[in-house]
Design an enzyme around this catalytic site. Structure first.
Site, PDB file in Angstrom:
ATOM      1  N   THR A   8       0.351   5.226  -3.088  1.00  0.00           N
ATOM      2  CA  THR A   8      -0.960   4.851  -3.721  1.00  0.00           C
ATOM      3  C   THR A   8      -1.464   4.082  -2.258  1.00  0.00           C
ATOM      4  O   THR A   8      -1.016   3.484  -2.005  1.00  0.00           O
ATOM      5  CB  THR A   8       0.082   3.948  -4.413  1.00  0.00           C
ATOM      6  OG1 THR A   8       0.163   2.089  -4.139  1.00  0.00           O
ATOM      7  CG2 THR A   8       1.227   3.943  -5.958  1.00  0.00           C
ATOM      8  N   GLY A  13      -7.056   3.165   4.862  1.00  0.00           N
ATOM      9  CA  GLY A  13      -6.674   1.948   5.382  1.00  0.00           C
ATOM     10  C   GLY A  13      -4.916   1.854   5.683  1.00  0.00           C
ATOM     11  O   GLY A  13      -4.563   3.954   6.282  1.00  0.00           O
ATOM     12  N   SER A 136       2.151  -8.930   1.718  1.00  0.00           N
ATOM     13  CA  SER A 136       1.325  -9.553   3.069  1.00  0.00           C
ATOM     14  C   SER A 136       2.255 -10.913   3.196  1.00  0.00           C
ATOM     15  O   SER A 136       3.069 -11.499   2.675  1.00  0.00           O
ATOM     16  CB  SER A 136      -0.278  -9.985   2.825  1.00  0.00           C
ATOM     17  OG  SER A 136      -0.650 -11.391   2.561  1.00  0.00           O
ATOM     18  N   TYR A 149      -4.107 -14.002  -4.979  1.00  0.00           N
ATOM     19  CA  TYR A 149      -3.571 -12.539  -4.097  1.00  0.00           C
ATOM     20  C   TYR A 149      -2.141 -12.856  -3.545  1.00  0.00           C
ATOM     21  O   TYR A 149      -1.376 -12.366  -3.264  1.00  0.00           O
ATOM     22  CB  TYR A 149      -4.614 -12.082  -3.171  1.00  0.00           C
ATOM     23  CG  TYR A 149      -4.601 -11.503  -1.665  1.00  0.00           C
ATOM     24  CD1 TYR A 149      -4.463 -10.372  -1.945  1.00  0.00           C
ATOM     25  CD2 TYR A 149      -3.309 -11.922  -0.384  1.00  0.00           C
ATOM     26  CE1 TYR A 149      -3.796  -8.426  -1.031  1.00  0.00           C
ATOM     27  CE2 TYR A 149      -2.830 -10.952   0.256  1.00  0.00           C
ATOM     28  CZ  TYR A 149      -3.572  -9.393   0.016  1.00  0.00           C
ATOM     29  OH  TYR A 149      -3.470  -8.377   0.824  1.00  0.00           O
TER      30      TYR A 149
HETATM   31  P1  NAD Z   1      -8.074  -0.683   1.357  1.00  0.00           P
HETATM   32  O1  NAD Z   1      -8.763  -1.657   0.564  1.00  0.00           O
HETATM   33  O2  NAD Z   1      -8.051  -0.708   2.925  1.00  0.00           O
HETATM   34  O3  NAD Z   1      -7.270   0.173   0.578  1.00  0.00           O
HETATM   35  C1  NAD Z   1      -6.518  -0.332   0.149  1.00  0.00           C
HETATM   36  C2  NAD Z   1      -6.506   1.026  -1.192  1.00  0.00           C
HETATM   37  O4  NAD Z   1      -5.813   0.921  -2.393  1.00  0.00           O
HETATM   38  C3  NAD Z   1      -7.323   2.478  -1.559  1.00  0.00           C
HETATM   39  O5  NAD Z   1      -7.177   3.260  -1.183  1.00  0.00           O
HETATM   40  C4  NAD Z   1      -7.866   1.651  -2.692  1.00  0.00           C
HETATM   41  O6  NAD Z   1      -8.290   3.066  -3.411  1.00  0.00           O
HETATM   42  C5  NAD Z   1      -6.084   1.577  -3.526  1.00  0.00           C
HETATM   43  N1  NAD Z   1      -6.172   1.546  -4.739  1.00  0.00           N
HETATM   44  C6  NAD Z   1      -6.489  -0.580  -4.702  1.00  0.00           C
HETATM   45  N2  NAD Z   1      -6.892  -0.383  -6.310  1.00  0.00           N
HETATM   46  C7  NAD Z   1      -5.952   0.690  -6.795  1.00  0.00           C
HETATM   47  C8  NAD Z   1      -6.216   0.681  -8.372  1.00  0.00           C
HETATM   48  N3  NAD Z   1      -5.602   0.039  -9.003  1.00  0.00           N
HETATM   49  N4  NAD Z   1      -5.589   2.400  -8.192  1.00  0.00           N
HETATM   50  C9  NAD Z   1      -5.355   2.419  -7.533  1.00  0.00           C
HETATM   51  N5  NAD Z   1      -5.287   2.715  -6.582  1.00  0.00           N
HETATM   52  C10 NAD Z   1      -5.486   1.670  -6.133  1.00  0.00           C
HETATM   53  O7  NAD Z   1      -6.556  -1.512   1.968  1.00  0.00           O
HETATM   54  P2  NAD Z   1      -5.756  -2.047   2.809  1.00  0.00           P
HETATM   55  O8  NAD Z   1      -5.817  -3.141   3.443  1.00  0.00           O
HETATM   56  O9  NAD Z   1      -5.157  -0.590   3.368  1.00  0.00           O
HETATM   57  O10 NAD Z   1      -4.387  -2.462   1.828  1.00  0.00           O
HETATM   58  C11 NAD Z   1      -3.333  -1.902   1.444  1.00  0.00           C
HETATM   59  C12 NAD Z   1      -2.074  -2.409   1.375  1.00  0.00           C
HETATM   60  O11 NAD Z   1      -1.714  -3.645   2.443  1.00  0.00           O
HETATM   61  C13 NAD Z   1      -3.016  -2.909   0.352  1.00  0.00           C
HETATM   62  O12 NAD Z   1      -1.150  -3.439  -0.553  1.00  0.00           O
HETATM   63  C14 NAD Z   1      -2.781  -4.970   0.587  1.00  0.00           C
HETATM   64  O13 NAD Z   1      -2.688  -6.215   0.159  1.00  0.00           O
HETATM   65  C15 NAD Z   1      -1.751  -4.586   1.626  1.00  0.00           C
HETATM   66  N6  NAD Z   1      -2.306  -5.939   3.317  1.00  0.00           N
HETATM   67  C16 NAD Z   1      -3.159  -5.379   4.246  1.00  0.00           C
HETATM   68  C17 NAD Z   1      -3.595  -6.180   5.113  1.00  0.00           C
HETATM   69  C18 NAD Z   1      -4.694  -5.804   5.685  1.00  0.00           C
HETATM   70  O14 NAD Z   1      -4.846  -7.651   6.841  1.00  0.00           O
HETATM   71  N7  NAD Z   1      -5.081  -5.052   6.043  1.00  0.00           N
HETATM   72  C19 NAD Z   1      -2.947  -7.720   4.478  1.00  0.00           C
HETATM   73  C20 NAD Z   1      -1.390  -7.784   4.117  1.00  0.00           C
HETATM   74  C21 NAD Z   1      -1.004  -6.665   3.969  1.00  0.00           C
END
Ligand code: NAD
Length: 239
Positions: A8, A13, A136, A149
């Site tokens: 998903t 990212g 996270s 969050y």
């Molecule tokens: P991002 O914003 O670059 O990508 C998020 C992705 O989630 C996108 O593809 C978006 O389409 C999808 N998305 C969001 N809401 C959605 C929904 N309701 N249905 C389907 N798809 C949905 O974010 P990222 O940094 O790649 O984050 C990915 C995961 O990693 C997340 O769960 C985030 O909490 C976690 N995370 C990220 C970080 C960071 O520093 N980037 C740190 C800790 C955790």
């Protein structure tokens, strides 16, 4: 076990990096995202061409139970489920609307329940399967201005540990990867100065790369089912 993974939030990212890592390892893929289906379709086409795997792209809002049901009606059930989709919300808890609270919890936590509920029956029938949740470090330590969050990710960690106990007798493992600061659009709100300040607290002295998270997730998918119920930090020694 089939090499068939559902990811998903794969349009960008960390999710996009996971898709590339799994395609390289020979997995057929089902990818979904909430908005940018064009980018996801381009990625799916590139992965099919480059790695000769089957890769399908779907637009689905996984925070909605009916959207998850519709998605599962269209796809081959996965042997590996990667719940990566997530959103952040930064602001004082007193400024948060009911809708922002609900959207954060529904996207980051309830979605994982909907996805697991739909994926588990096939895994049970195969007596195998892997569920990997993207959490996270704030889920454990908590973050100021990110209360919803942090609560959603703390809930996800508890969900992971509990479901692991429920499914271990059935040969299915459930783990989470708790990311530190990873270089994606989710952090684009941080100025260069803010970023430098955070990095100064990270022992590895740098921000993490999406590909590093993806490689840990692939290792989990390929490891023994005896490794289950764990929340593994990928944070450069930060928290
Ligand atoms: P991002 O914003 O670059 O990508 C998020 C992705 O989630 C996108 O593809 C978006 O389409 C999808 N998305 C969001 N809401 C959605 C929904 N309701 N249905 C389907 N798809 C949905 O974010 P990222 O940094 O790649 O984050 C990915 C995961 O990693 C997340 O769960 C985030 O909490 C976690 N995370 C990220 C970080 C960071 O520093 N980037 C740190 C800790 C955790």
């Amino acid at each position: 076990m089939d090499k068939n993974a559902l990811i998903t939030g794969a349009s960008r990212g960390i999710g996009r990096a996971i898709a590339i890592e799994f395609a390289r390892a020979g997995y057929d893929l089902t990818l979904c995202c909430i908005k940018n289906i064009e980018a996801l379709e381009v990625l799916a086409g590139d992965l099919e061409d480059t790695y000769k795997v089957k890769c399908r792209a779907y637009q689905a809002d996984v925070s909605k139970p009916e959207a998850v049901r519709d998605l599962f009606a269209k796809i081959d059930p996965p042997s590996v489920l990667i719940n990566n989709a997530g959103i952040s919300y930064v602001g004082l808890v007193t400024d948060m609307s009911d809708e922002d609270w609900k959207n954060t919890i529904d996207t980051n936590l309830s979605s994982v329940f909907y996805m697991c509920r739909a994926a588990i029956p096939h895994m049970l029938s195969e007596f195998s399967g892997k569920i990997i949740n993207v959490s996270s470090v704030w889920g454990e330590s908590g973050a100021s201005m990110e209360v919803a969050y942090s609560a959603s990710k703390g809930g996800l960690d508890a969900f992971t540990r509990s479901l692991a106990k429920e499914l271990a007798p059935s040969g299915i493992s459930v783990n989470a990867v708790a990311c530190g600061l990873i270089d994606t659009d989710m952090n684009s709100r941080l100025s260069d100065e803010e970023l430098a300040e955070v990095v100064s607290d990270i022992p590895a002295d740098r921000i993490g790369k999406p590909a590093e998270v993806a490689s840990v997730i692939l290792s989990l998918a390929e490891s023994t089912n005896y490794l289950t119920g764990q929340v593994i930090k990928v944070d450069g020694g930060w928290i």
